[in-house]
Design a protein around this motif. Structure first.
Motif, PDB file in Angstrom:
ATOM      1  N   GLY A 162       0.775  -1.236   0.000  1.00  0.00           N
ATOM      2  CA  GLY A 162       0.000   0.000   0.000  1.00  0.00           C
ATOM      3  C   GLY A 162       0.804   1.282   0.000  1.00  0.00           C
ATOM      4  N   GLY A 163       1.879   1.334  -0.769  1.00  0.00           N
ATOM      5  CA  GLY A 163       2.682   2.549  -0.853  1.00  0.00           C
ATOM      6  C   GLY A 163       3.838   2.634   0.125  1.00  0.00           C
ATOM      7  N   TRP A 164       4.025   1.615   0.958  1.00  0.00           N
ATOM      8  CA  TRP A 164       5.089   1.600   1.960  1.00  0.00           C
ATOM      9  C   TRP A 164       6.036   0.439   1.685  1.00  0.00           C
ATOM     10  CZ3 TRP A 164       4.522   4.837   6.464  1.00  0.00           C
ATOM     11  CH2 TRP A 164       3.321   5.540   6.509  1.00  0.00           C
ATOM     12  N   LEU A 165       7.326   0.679   1.766  1.00  0.00           N
ATOM     13  CA  LEU A 165       8.332  -0.373   1.639  1.00  0.00           C
ATOM     14  C   LEU A 165       9.023  -0.538   2.987  1.00  0.00           C
ATOM     15  CD1 LEU A 165       9.785  -2.318  -0.373  1.00  0.00           C
ATOM     16  CD2 LEU A 165      11.524  -0.529  -0.600  1.00  0.00           C
ATOM     17  N   ASP A 166       8.873  -1.729   3.580  1.00  0.00           N
ATOM     18  CA  ASP A 166       9.517  -2.042   4.859  1.00  0.00           C
ATOM     19  C   ASP A 166      10.846  -2.725   4.601  1.00  0.00           C
ATOM     20  OD1 ASP A 166       7.485  -1.273   6.822  1.00  0.00           O
ATOM     21  OD2 ASP A 166       6.285  -2.847   5.905  1.00  0.00           O
ATOM     22  N   VAL A 167      11.872  -2.318   5.349  1.00  0.00           N
ATOM     23  CA  VAL A 167      13.204  -2.896   5.238  1.00  0.00           C
ATOM     24  C   VAL A 167      13.682  -3.242   6.647  1.00  0.00           C
ATOM     25  CG1 VAL A 167      15.583  -2.517   4.487  1.00  0.00           C
ATOM     26  CG2 VAL A 167      13.707  -1.409   3.256  1.00  0.00           C
ATOM     27  N   ALA A 168      14.113  -4.502   6.851  1.00  0.00           N
ATOM     28  CA  ALA A 168      14.617  -4.906   8.168  1.00  0.00           C
ATOM     29  C   ALA A 168      15.696  -5.964   8.001  1.00  0.00           C
ATOM     30  CB  ALA A 168      13.491  -5.448   9.032  1.00  0.00           C
TER      31      ALA A 168
END
Length: 146
Positions: A67-73
């Protein structure tokens, strides 16, 4: 080291291998409307490679778009505090066209997630990679520590 390791080791020109310098290979996965790779709140996608940073093993926890967000971990072996400023270079193996993305500050969030951040309003040249049409396709991902 499982499939969830990234590759950051330097290679000589003749050493071979699929990932190259400072990169890992992600096979796009999907869970509901989320695309990419995650071993955090769901198990989807795959990653191959053995990666080190400052002599410590890294484990990718998440590279996931929703939904428009890129999570990086990611986790760094033995590191339990601090932050890094990072950027990404994502290259679809199919096209070979590299797309850079300034991620920014990733801070340590705990022993399950490790270093985590998100990018809001992801550019369309990145978000268009994280779609149902690309599930099962491979992407070369470089993490650059700035």
């Amino acid at each position: 080291m499982g499939l969830n390791r990234m590759m950051f080791i330097k290679k000589s020109a003749g050493s071979g291998g699929d990932t190259g310098d400072n990169a890992f290979i992600m096979t796009m996965g999907r869970q509901s409307g989320q695309y990419g790779y995650s071993r955090n709140n769901g198990n989807y996608g795959e990653v191959t490679g053995d990666v080190t940073h400052n002599g410590r093993a890294l484990t990718l926890v998440m590279l996931s778009y929703y939904g428009g967000w890129l999570d990086v971990a990611f986790l760094e072996e033995g590191v339990t505090s601090g932050s890094y400023n990072i950027s990404l270079k994502i290259t679809p193996m199919e096209t070979g066209v590299t797309v850079p993305l300034a991620v920014g500050k990733t801070s340590y969030q705990g022993n399950l997630v490790g270093f985590y951040t998100y990018v809001q309003r992801v550019p369309s040249n990145i978000s268009s990679m994280f779609t149902a049409a690309n599930v099962g396709k491979q992407f070369r991902v470089e993490i650059i520590f700035n």
